[in-house]
Design a protein around this motif. Sequence first.
Motif, mmCIF file in Angstrom:
data_model
loop_
_atom_site.group_PDB
_atom_site.id
_atom_site.type_symbol
_atom_site.label_atom_id
_atom_site.label_comp_id
_atom_site.label_asym_id
_atom_site.label_seq_id
_atom_site.Cartn_x
_atom_site.Cartn_y
_atom_site.Cartn_z
ATOM 1 N N UNK A 75 -19.455 -17.096 34.671
ATOM 2 C CA UNK A 75 -20.848 -16.999 35.109
ATOM 3 C C UNK A 75 -20.970 -17.437 36.566
ATOM 4 N N UNK A 76 -20.282 -18.505 36.932
ATOM 5 C CA UNK A 76 -20.275 -18.946 38.331
ATOM 6 C C UNK A 76 -19.747 -17.828 39.231
ATOM 7 N N UNK A 77 -18.693 -17.143 38.791
ATOM 8 C CA UNK A 77 -18.125 -16.058 39.589
ATOM 9 C C UNK A 77 -19.075 -14.871 39.698
ATOM 10 N N UNK A 78 -19.967 -14.722 38.722
ATOM 11 C CA UNK A 78 -20.960 -13.658 38.807
ATOM 12 C C UNK A 78 -22.104 -13.985 39.747
ATOM 13 N N UNK A 79 -22.419 -15.280 39.873
ATOM 14 C CA UNK A 79 -23.546 -15.716 40.701
ATOM 15 C C UNK A 79 -23.136 -15.978 42.148
ATOM 16 N N UNK A 80 -21.999 -16.635 42.332
ATOM 17 C CA UNK A 80 -21.633 -17.213 43.629
ATOM 18 C C UNK A 80 -21.559 -16.237 44.799
ATOM 19 N N UNK A 81 -21.109 -14.986 44.616
ATOM 20 C CA UNK A 81 -20.973 -14.113 45.791
ATOM 21 C C UNK A 81 -22.292 -13.666 46.409
ATOM 22 N N UNK A 125 -24.925 -28.081 43.519
ATOM 23 C CA UNK A 125 -23.511 -28.356 43.302
ATOM 24 C C UNK A 125 -22.609 -27.531 44.211
ATOM 25 N N UNK A 126 -21.550 -28.191 44.680
ATOM 26 C CA UNK A 126 -20.518 -27.481 45.431
ATOM 27 C C UNK A 126 -19.808 -26.488 44.516
ATOM 28 N N UNK A 127 -19.382 -25.389 45.096
ATOM 29 C CA UNK A 127 -18.570 -24.400 44.392
ATOM 30 C C UNK A 127 -17.324 -24.147 45.237
ATOM 31 N N UNK A 128 -16.176 -24.074 44.592
ATOM 32 C CA UNK A 128 -14.944 -23.795 45.308
ATOM 33 C C UNK A 128 -14.666 -22.302 45.364
ATOM 34 N N UNK A 129 -14.099 -21.873 46.473
ATOM 35 C CA UNK A 129 -13.664 -20.483 46.605
ATOM 36 C C UNK A 129 -12.159 -20.475 46.824
ATOM 37 N N UNK A 130 -11.449 -19.693 46.016
ATOM 38 C CA UNK A 130 -9.993 -19.590 46.095
ATOM 39 C C UNK A 130 -9.642 -18.125 46.318
ATOM 40 N N UNK A 131 -9.301 -17.784 47.559
ATOM 41 C CA UNK A 131 -9.174 -16.377 47.946
ATOM 42 C C UNK A 131 -10.471 -15.656 47.575
ATOM 43 N N UNK A 132 -10.457 -14.754 46.604
ATOM 44 C CA UNK A 132 -11.674 -14.025 46.250
ATOM 45 C C UNK A 132 -12.331 -14.551 44.973
ATOM 46 N N UNK A 133 -11.769 -15.615 44.407
ATOM 47 C CA UNK A 133 -12.307 -16.164 43.166
ATOM 48 C C UNK A 133 -13.067 -17.464 43.437
ATOM 49 N N UNK A 134 -13.912 -17.842 42.469
ATOM 50 C CA UNK A 134 -14.705 -19.060 42.590
ATOM 51 C C UNK A 134 -14.389 -19.988 41.417
ATOM 52 N N UNK A 285 -2.560 -19.330 48.774
ATOM 53 C CA UNK A 285 -3.982 -19.304 48.443
ATOM 54 C C UNK A 285 -4.746 -20.195 49.414
ATOM 55 N N UNK A 286 -5.924 -19.712 49.806
ATOM 56 C CA UNK A 286 -6.803 -20.455 50.705
ATOM 57 C C UNK A 286 -8.041 -20.901 49.936
ATOM 58 N N UNK A 287 -8.346 -22.183 50.037
ATOM 59 C CA UNK A 287 -9.480 -22.765 49.325
ATOM 60 C C UNK A 287 -10.553 -23.204 50.317
ATOM 61 N N UNK A 288 -11.804 -22.986 49.927
ATOM 62 C CA UNK A 288 -12.940 -23.410 50.746
ATOM 63 C C UNK A 288 -14.008 -24.011 49.846
ATOM 64 N N UNK A 289 -14.570 -25.138 50.259
ATOM 65 C CA UNK A 289 -15.659 -25.757 49.519
ATOM 66 C C UNK A 289 -16.984 -25.201 50.035
ATOM 67 N N UNK A 290 -17.735 -24.537 49.155
ATOM 68 C CA UNK A 290 -19.054 -24.006 49.496
ATOM 69 C C UNK A 290 -20.089 -25.056 49.106
ATOM 70 N N UNK A 291 -20.542 -25.776 50.086
ATOM 71 C CA UNK A 291 -21.357 -26.958 49.817
ATOM 72 C C UNK A 291 -22.709 -26.601 49.202
#
Length: 337
Positions: A75-81, A125-134, A285-291
Motif C-alpha cells: 500500500x505504501x508503494x501504491x501511495x508514495x510515488x 512518517x518518513x518513507x524510504x526509497x530503494x532504487x524504484x521501490x519504497x 542499491x541507492x537508498x533515500x529517506x523521504x522525510x
Amino acid sequence: MTQRARLIYNPTSGNEGMKRYVADILDVMEQAGYESSAYQTTPEPFSAKKEASRATLDGFDLIVAAGGDGTINEVVNGIAPHRHRPKMAIIPAGTTNDYARALAIPREDPVAAAKVILAGQTLRMDIGKANKHYFMNIAAGGLLTELTYGVPSEFKSIFGYFAYVMKGAEMLPAIKQFPIHLEYDDGVYDGPASMFLLAMTNSIGGFEQIVPDSSLGDGKFSLIVVKTAKLPEYLVLMGKVLNGGRHVDDPNIIYTKTQNLVVTREDGEELKINLDGDYGGSAPMTFQNLRQHIEMYANVSEIPDGNIADDAAQQDYLQEVETISESDINGDGKIGK
C-alpha cells in the motif's frame, strides 16, 4: 465535502481471520466521518499496490491497509510515488507487525486498531526509497536478513514471531562476511560485513532496542553495519541488544544516522536486499529517506516523546514543503510561514 476512505485488506492475513472484521472496521471508518468502501486483495501480484495507487489517483482521502507488513508495504508503494497522497492507517494482522508496534497501534484486535482513526492523532512518517521501490520500516542485506525468505507462510501463521526466531537460530552458524562498499552522509566504509540494517523505527523483528534512539519523522535512517561473522561475537552483540541497546558502541558495529546510502557488494556476488521483510532486489542499491512523506494515523499519546521528531522541527519542515509546493498542506489557511 464528504471524505472518502478505502480499506485494502489481505484475507489471508492473521491466519485468514481478517475477513471476519471487515464490516466492523468499515463501521468504525464511517464513524470517523469517511464514506468507506473495501477492496480484498487477490493472488494477482501487487494487487494491494495497484489498488492503493488507483485510490490515490481517484482522490481518496484515507487508505487503510489491513494485513501483515508485506501488505502494508504494498500500500505504501501504491501511495508514495504520487504528488498528492492521502492519509494512511494500518490494521496489523501479520507475524511481527513492526510498524504497528512503532506507532503504538493495537496488534491483537483489528477493530481496536481501526478505532485509532477515531482519536484523530496522526504523524507525518518518513518513507524510504530503494532504487524504484519504497519501504516504511527496514531495509537490510546479509545472510541473516534473508531468514524471512525461508520461513513458509503457514509456519509463520502457526508459530508467529517464534518462526523467525527459530529460523534465525538455525542460520546463525552459517553467517559469513562479505566485502561491502557503503557511502553514507558522514563517510564511506570499505571492508568486511556480515549484515547491514537501515531502519526508520525502533521496532525490528519484534525487538525495540536494535535502534535505541530512533526518532519518527526526523528524515534520517539509522544505519547499522555488523562487521563480524564470528558466532561468539554475534551472541555478545545479541546480549547487548537485549541489555538496553548497548551494541551501538561495540567495535564490531558501525552505527550512524544518514539520509542517503549507496550499497555495493565488492566481490561481484549477489547481495539480496530485504525491504520490510520481503525480497526487494539486489545491490547495487541507492537508498533515500523521504522525510515525512505520508501522514499516518497513530496512537501518538502512547509513543514515548523521545521517539518522535521535535514538533518545532516537524512544523518548520512542513512549512518549507508548503512553500515549495504552493499548497496549504496542514489546512491552516496559510501557505508556509
